[in-house]
Design an enzyme around this catalytic site. Structure first.
Site, mmCIF file in Angstrom:
data_model
loop_
_atom_site.group_PDB
_atom_site.id
_atom_site.type_symbol
_atom_site.label_atom_id
_atom_site.label_comp_id
_atom_site.label_asym_id
_atom_site.label_seq_id
_atom_site.Cartn_x
_atom_site.Cartn_y
_atom_site.Cartn_z
ATOM 1 C CE LYS A 30 -3.906 -2.362 2.158
ATOM 2 N NZ LYS A 30 -4.726 -2.644 3.329
ATOM 3 C CD GLN B 284 -3.618 -4.333 6.411
ATOM 4 O OE1 GLN B 284 -3.695 -3.287 5.770
ATOM 5 N NE2 GLN B 284 -4.091 -5.470 5.934
ATOM 6 C CG ASP C 82 -9.561 0.337 4.934
ATOM 7 O OD1 ASP C 82 -9.460 -0.131 3.793
ATOM 8 O OD2 ASP C 82 -8.751 0.121 5.844
HETATM 9 N N1 GUN Z 1 -7.172 -6.540 6.183
HETATM 10 C C1 GUN Z 1 -7.544 -7.274 5.107
HETATM 11 N N2 GUN Z 1 -8.081 -6.482 4.156
HETATM 12 C C2 GUN Z 1 -8.039 -5.228 4.630
HETATM 13 C C3 GUN Z 1 -8.448 -3.972 4.112
HETATM 14 O O1 GUN Z 1 -8.972 -3.846 3.000
HETATM 15 N N3 GUN Z 1 -8.234 -2.900 4.911
HETATM 16 C C4 GUN Z 1 -7.676 -3.012 6.143
HETATM 17 N N4 GUN Z 1 -7.513 -1.912 6.852
HETATM 18 N N5 GUN Z 1 -7.290 -4.166 6.659
HETATM 19 C C5 GUN Z 1 -7.468 -5.256 5.902
#
Ligand code: GUN
Length: 283
Positions: free
Chosen positions: A53, A97, A120
């Protein structure tokens, strides 16, 4: 029939070219999109996702900050940092995350993120807005899946859509987006009694289960569009999805591969949401 392969890398590249133009227009007005990514702990998969990311932000010319905490950090330390990021004008998006360690109240952490920086789309207010059909931020993975349908010209109106998995991150928002697009939606999960009955009826099948090669050709309606959200690591170190790609591609009309399908699109839509947040902030 051999399915059309829906190429996530190609679609991601196409969308990111447009983001670059928009980011340059913003930069000319003095704003550089900024994303803060918070990682708590040392989960290897989460480390890879966070690294990817941050790298994508850098490649797109966005400002990014990666904030890493030890697995035993006090939740208040993270909450205080989120409060600082909420007030930081260089930061337009904040992502924590998931999953967080067990001593965290994940909902409380997500609610601490300013709604206008919740790229998100996991804050309760943004979840509610999505449910009402007025999304402000669409969760990145289901948002990326919708882009595949758009790109492939799949008209969802009246289609039978089956989602396997009911997580807050993928299954539930995915179902909501499909519903808003006019599909008849079924959400299956670990307690579903007759999974085969549901999957065999699906014109559109989205697999978000977390089990390698779980969806076999026998479970798929001939001519279906199959989207594989899974990322699983096999004992030999190779990545594979929740769908048995080699078998299902002989039955489906279209299918996403793993890797190179949904994965690159999730990160692309994170960039999209961050850019959108920055554009709104600059208005
Ligand atoms: N863990 C697995 N997928 C995601 C996501 O799309 N965003 C976040 N913040 N954590 C995750």
């Amino acid at each position: 029939m051999t399915a059309k392969i829906l190429d996530g890398n190609a679609l991601a590249q196409k969308l990111r070219a447009d983001f670059k133009t928009r980011a340059e227009a913003l930069a000319a007005r003095g704003t550089r999109p900024g994303l803060a990514v918070i990682l708590v702990g040392e989960d290897p998969a989460s480390q890879v996702y966070v690294r990817n990311k941050v790298a994508a932000c850098e490649k797109a010319g966005f400002h990014s900050e990666k904030i890493v905490y030890a697995p035993d950090v006090a939740p208040q330390v993270v909450l205080d940092r989120i409060a600082e990021l909420n007030a930081d004008p260089k930061i337009h998006g904040i992502l924590v995350q998931l999953p967080l360690p067990k001593h965290f109240d994940s909902d409380a952490v997500l609610e601490a993120i300013a709604v206008e920086k919740d790229v998100d789309g996991f804050h309760a207010e943004n979840v509610g807005a999505l449910m009402q059909g007025q999304p402000r931020f669409i969760p990145c993975t289901p948002y990326g899946v919708m882009k595949f349908f758009e790109e492939a010209g799949v008209d969802l109106k009246g289609k039978e859509a089956v989602v396997i998995g009911r997580s807050n991150i993928v299954g539930k928002p995915m179902a909501m987006l499909l519903l808003h697009a006019g599909a008849t939606v079924t959400v299956c999960h670990s307690q579903t009694q007759d999974l085969l009955f549901h999957t065999r009826r699906a014109d559109v099948l989205v697999a978000a289960i977390g089990k390698p090669k779980f969806v076999t050709a026998a479970m798929v309606k001939p001519g279906a569009v199959v989207i594989d959200v899974g990322i699983n690591r096999l004992p030999d170190g190779k990545l594979c999805g929740d769908v048995d790609f080699d078998g299902v591609k002989e039955v489906a009309a279209a299918i996403t591969p793993v890797p190179g399908g949904v994965g690159p699109m999730t990160i692309t839509m994170l960039l999209a949401n961050t850019l959108e947040a920055a554009e709104r902030a600059a208005q």
